[in-house]
Write a protein that holds these residues in place. Sequence first.
Motif, PDB file in Angstrom:
ATOM      1  N   LYS A 197     -22.339 -10.200   4.490  1.00  0.00           N
ATOM      2  CA  LYS A 197     -22.301  -8.473   3.694  1.00  0.00           C
ATOM      3  C   LYS A 197     -22.358  -9.005   2.237  1.00  0.00           C
ATOM      4  CE  LYS A 197     -19.344  -6.043   6.433  1.00  0.00           C
ATOM      5  NZ  LYS A 197     -17.610  -5.092   6.979  1.00  0.00           N
ATOM      6  N   ALA A 198     -22.186 -10.135   1.648  1.00  0.00           N
ATOM      7  CA  ALA A 198     -22.070 -10.751   0.768  1.00  0.00           C
ATOM      8  C   ALA A 198     -23.877 -10.634  -0.234  1.00  0.00           C
ATOM      9  CB  ALA A 198     -21.244 -12.057   0.111  1.00  0.00           C
ATOM     10  N   VAL A 199     -24.577 -11.342   1.049  1.00  0.00           N
ATOM     11  CA  VAL A 199     -25.781 -11.571   1.020  1.00  0.00           C
ATOM     12  C   VAL A 199     -26.315  -9.674   0.706  1.00  0.00           C
ATOM     13  CG1 VAL A 199     -28.003 -12.144   1.803  1.00  0.00           C
ATOM     14  CG2 VAL A 199     -26.294 -13.712   2.160  1.00  0.00           C
ATOM     15  N   VAL A 200     -26.355  -9.643   1.514  1.00  0.00           N
ATOM     16  CA  VAL A 200     -27.109  -7.811   1.334  1.00  0.00           C
ATOM     17  C   VAL A 200     -26.191  -6.929  -0.041  1.00  0.00           C
ATOM     18  CG1 VAL A 200     -26.381  -5.223   2.451  1.00  0.00           C
ATOM     19  CG2 VAL A 200     -26.716  -7.369   4.294  1.00  0.00           C
ATOM     20  N   GLU A 201     -25.177  -7.434  -0.406  1.00  0.00           N
ATOM     21  CA  GLU A 201     -25.251  -6.277  -1.726  1.00  0.00           C
ATOM     22  C   GLU A 201     -25.682  -7.868  -2.874  1.00  0.00           C
ATOM     23  OE1 GLU A 201     -20.725  -7.707  -2.430  1.00  0.00           O
ATOM     24  OE2 GLU A 201     -20.507  -5.579  -1.076  1.00  0.00           O
ATOM     25  N   GLU A 202     -26.208  -9.100  -2.194  1.00  0.00           N
ATOM     26  CA  GLU A 202     -26.801  -9.537  -3.366  1.00  0.00           C
ATOM     27  C   GLU A 202     -27.941  -9.034  -3.510  1.00  0.00           C
ATOM     28  OE1 GLU A 202     -26.199 -13.427  -2.612  1.00  0.00           O
ATOM     29  OE2 GLU A 202     -24.392 -14.382  -3.990  1.00  0.00           O
ATOM     30  N   LEU A 203     -28.717  -8.793  -2.383  1.00  0.00           N
ATOM     31  CA  LEU A 203     -29.727  -8.476  -1.922  1.00  0.00           C
ATOM     32  C   LEU A 203     -30.034  -7.142  -2.908  1.00  0.00           C
ATOM     33  CD1 LEU A 203     -30.672  -9.469   1.930  1.00  0.00           C
ATOM     34  CD2 LEU A 203     -31.854 -10.442  -0.600  1.00  0.00           C
ATOM     35  N   LYS A 204     -29.287  -6.258  -3.129  1.00  0.00           N
ATOM     36  CA  LYS A 204     -28.836  -4.862  -3.390  1.00  0.00           C
ATOM     37  C   LYS A 204     -28.872  -4.478  -4.873  1.00  0.00           C
ATOM     38  CE  LYS A 204     -26.203  -1.901   0.288  1.00  0.00           C
ATOM     39  NZ  LYS A 204     -24.923  -1.654   1.220  1.00  0.00           N
ATOM     40  N   ALA A 205     -28.443  -5.642  -5.182  1.00  0.00           N
ATOM     41  CA  ALA A 205     -28.757  -5.771  -6.167  1.00  0.00           C
ATOM     42  C   ALA A 205     -29.517  -6.362  -7.819  1.00  0.00           C
ATOM     43  CB  ALA A 205     -27.443  -7.049  -7.720  1.00  0.00           C
ATOM     44  N   LYS A 206     -30.767  -7.476  -6.646  1.00  0.00           N
ATOM     45  CA  LYS A 206     -32.042  -7.255  -6.908  1.00  0.00           C
ATOM     46  C   LYS A 206     -32.838  -6.317  -6.356  1.00  0.00           C
ATOM     47  CE  LYS A 206     -31.733 -12.447  -5.213  1.00  0.00           C
ATOM     48  NZ  LYS A 206     -31.654 -13.121  -4.249  1.00  0.00           N
ATOM     49  N   LYS A 207     -32.166  -5.417  -5.248  1.00  0.00           N
ATOM     50  CA  LYS A 207     -33.358  -4.886  -5.353  1.00  0.00           C
ATOM     51  C   LYS A 207     -33.125  -3.799  -6.436  1.00  0.00           C
ATOM     52  CE  LYS A 207     -33.861  -0.318  -2.282  1.00  0.00           C
ATOM     53  NZ  LYS A 207     -33.636   0.093  -0.724  1.00  0.00           N
ATOM     54  N   GLU A 208     -32.307  -3.107  -6.894  1.00  0.00           N
ATOM     55  CA  GLU A 208     -31.870  -2.735  -8.316  1.00  0.00           C
ATOM     56  C   GLU A 208     -32.995  -2.748  -9.545  1.00  0.00           C
ATOM     57  OE1 GLU A 208     -27.954  -2.230  -9.213  1.00  0.00           O
ATOM     58  OE2 GLU A 208     -27.994  -0.649  -7.284  1.00  0.00           O
ATOM     59  N   GLU A 209     -32.805  -4.596  -9.607  1.00  0.00           N
ATOM     60  CA  GLU A 209     -33.262  -4.981 -10.616  1.00  0.00           C
ATOM     61  C   GLU A 209     -34.898  -5.321 -10.038  1.00  0.00           C
ATOM     62  OE1 GLU A 209     -32.257  -9.371 -10.849  1.00  0.00           O
ATOM     63  OE2 GLU A 209     -29.944  -8.666 -11.579  1.00  0.00           O
ATOM     64  N   LEU A 210     -35.606  -4.853  -9.276  1.00  0.00           N
ATOM     65  CA  LEU A 210     -36.580  -5.233  -9.353  1.00  0.00           C
ATOM     66  C   LEU A 210     -37.334  -3.451  -9.325  1.00  0.00           C
ATOM     67  CD1 LEU A 210     -37.070  -7.517  -5.431  1.00  0.00           C
ATOM     68  CD2 LEU A 210     -37.978  -7.859  -8.214  1.00  0.00           C
ATOM     69  N   ILE A 211     -36.216  -2.999  -8.602  1.00  0.00           N
ATOM     70  CA  ILE A 211     -37.203  -1.340  -9.732  1.00  0.00           C
ATOM     71  C   ILE A 211     -36.838  -0.888 -10.898  1.00  0.00           C
ATOM     72  CG2 ILE A 211     -35.634   1.572  -9.274  1.00  0.00           C
ATOM     73  CD1 ILE A 211     -35.205   0.558  -6.336  1.00  0.00           C
ATOM     74  N   CYS A 212     -36.633  -1.607 -11.869  1.00  0.00           N
ATOM     75  CA  CYS A 212     -36.562  -1.534 -12.841  1.00  0.00           C
ATOM     76  C   CYS A 212     -37.663  -2.238 -13.198  1.00  0.00           C
ATOM     77  CB  CYS A 212     -35.192  -2.522 -13.358  1.00  0.00           C
ATOM     78  SG  CYS A 212     -34.106  -1.657 -13.222  1.00  0.00           S
ATOM     79  N   ASP A 213     -37.864  -3.741 -12.721  1.00  0.00           N
ATOM     80  CA  ASP A 213     -39.269  -4.278 -12.881  1.00  0.00           C
ATOM     81  C   ASP A 213     -40.847  -3.596 -12.788  1.00  0.00           C
ATOM     82  OD1 ASP A 213     -37.197  -6.242 -14.084  1.00  0.00           O
ATOM     83  OD2 ASP A 213     -37.495  -7.489 -12.342  1.00  0.00           O
ATOM     84  N   LEU A 214     -39.775  -2.609 -11.544  1.00  0.00           N
ATOM     85  CA  LEU A 214     -41.414  -1.898 -11.616  1.00  0.00           C
ATOM     86  C   LEU A 214     -41.902  -0.892 -12.098  1.00  0.00           C
ATOM     87  CD1 LEU A 214     -40.156  -1.112  -7.353  1.00  0.00           C
ATOM     88  CD2 LEU A 214     -42.590  -2.660  -8.400  1.00  0.00           C
ATOM     89  N   GLN A 215     -41.123  -0.477 -12.825  1.00  0.00           N
ATOM     90  CA  GLN A 215     -41.554  -0.003 -14.012  1.00  0.00           C
ATOM     91  C   GLN A 215     -42.735  -0.080 -15.074  1.00  0.00           C
ATOM     92  OE1 GLN A 215     -38.190   1.151 -15.808  1.00  0.00           O
ATOM     93  NE2 GLN A 215     -37.310   2.927 -14.157  1.00  0.00           N
ATOM     94  N   ASN A 216     -42.546  -1.111 -15.175  1.00  0.00           N
ATOM     95  CA  ASN A 216     -43.901  -1.735 -15.816  1.00  0.00           C
ATOM     96  C   ASN A 216     -44.969  -2.480 -14.984  1.00  0.00           C
ATOM     97  OD1 ASN A 216     -42.065  -3.930 -17.881  1.00  0.00           O
ATOM     98  ND2 ASN A 216     -41.270  -5.149 -16.177  1.00  0.00           N
ATOM     99  N   PRO A 217     -46.430  -2.088 -16.119  1.00  0.00           N
ATOM    100  CA  PRO A 217     -47.672  -1.458 -15.189  1.00  0.00           C
ATOM    101  C   PRO A 217     -48.369  -2.583 -14.379  1.00  0.00           C
ATOM    102  CG  PRO A 217     -47.510  -1.622 -17.851  1.00  0.00           C
ATOM    103  CD  PRO A 217     -46.681  -1.757 -17.328  1.00  0.00           C
ATOM    104  N   GLU A 218     -47.191  -3.541 -14.934  1.00  0.00           N
ATOM    105  CA  GLU A 218     -48.836  -5.153 -14.288  1.00  0.00           C
ATOM    106  C   GLU A 218     -48.058  -4.426 -12.984  1.00  0.00           C
ATOM    107  OE1 GLU A 218     -46.324  -8.797 -15.619  1.00  0.00           O
ATOM    108  OE2 GLU A 218     -46.891  -8.031 -17.515  1.00  0.00           O
ATOM    109  N   GLY A 219     -49.806  -5.063 -12.149  1.00  0.00           N
ATOM    110  CA  GLY A 219     -49.838  -4.807 -10.579  1.00  0.00           C
ATOM    111  C   GLY A 219     -49.222  -5.945  -9.908  1.00  0.00           C
TER     112      GLY A 219
END
Length: 319
Positions: A197-219
């Motif tokens: 469960k702790a790992v899943v929460e960490e992954l969710k946090a990383k997912k949110e960070e990645l979503i923020c990074d996806l807004q960058n135009p780098e492919g």
Amino acid sequence: MNKCPGSAERGSGVSSAVITPPSAAPALHNHKPAPQHTAQPNTTTPQRSSSLLPEMAKENCPSLAEVVKRVAEQQQSQASDIEKSKAVLFLLQAKCQELEKEMNSVLLETKTTEREIHLQDDAIEVTKYCCENLEAQVRALYSENLKLRCDAETIQEEFEMKLARNNEYREKIKDHKHLFWEMESKLPIMIELAEKKAVVEELKAKKEELICDLQNPEGSVIKQVQEEITHLKSEVTTLKDLINKKKDLLEEEKKKHAKLRKEIEVQNKRYDAILKRLHCQLNKVQSNKRQWHWNIQQLEKKAAELRKCLGVAELQNIV
């Protein structure tokens, strides 16, 4: 009521005695002077009597008229008296009839009142009998109420005892549940599940960070993120599978625990039944033991009696 017929008879007797026909008046007139003519020949000679007859007839003529008048007046007065007595008789008869009617009505009223009195006496007897029955029923109901109160008090006491036992059992179940949850929390499966469960929460946090990074135009970053996402998804699916398996195992364990509880309850019931059976057997054995002891005592008494009889028989044989 009994006097009226006698008065009627007396009235009829008076009327029959007083009323005389007119033809009887000359008979009375002819009958009365006869003693005067018969009395004189004894005092005078026949010649003198024959000469005096016409004089006597002349002298008696006015007296006969007066007698007839007097007789007529007497008859009229008697007739008027008879009419008055008849009128009085009719009045008396009417009064007697009225009195008879009143007496009959009074007798009917007395009979009806006597009947009503008898009916009221019967009703009083019936009401007395009903009152006695009701008193008996009230007494029976009062005794039943007392019994029911005693039964209710005993049932209330039993209910309170059972309620106390149930409360104790509930507290024990709560303690058992608390211990069970503590034991479950200490299991390695639950520890791994908490870690996952702790790992899943960490992954969710990383997912949110990645979503923020996806807004960058780098492919390249997007590709790396997508690769990582796919990898993480695969890991998440594997973790979900493991979690589901662990949940199944937990459910199986819970089912086993429930079965064990039921088995424990069944065993407890069986042991209670066995204890009851053993108590019954023990009571039977004790009763049999008492019976055997009593039989042994009886046999010993019979043996002592037989020994005495044998001793007496031997003495007799010796003698």
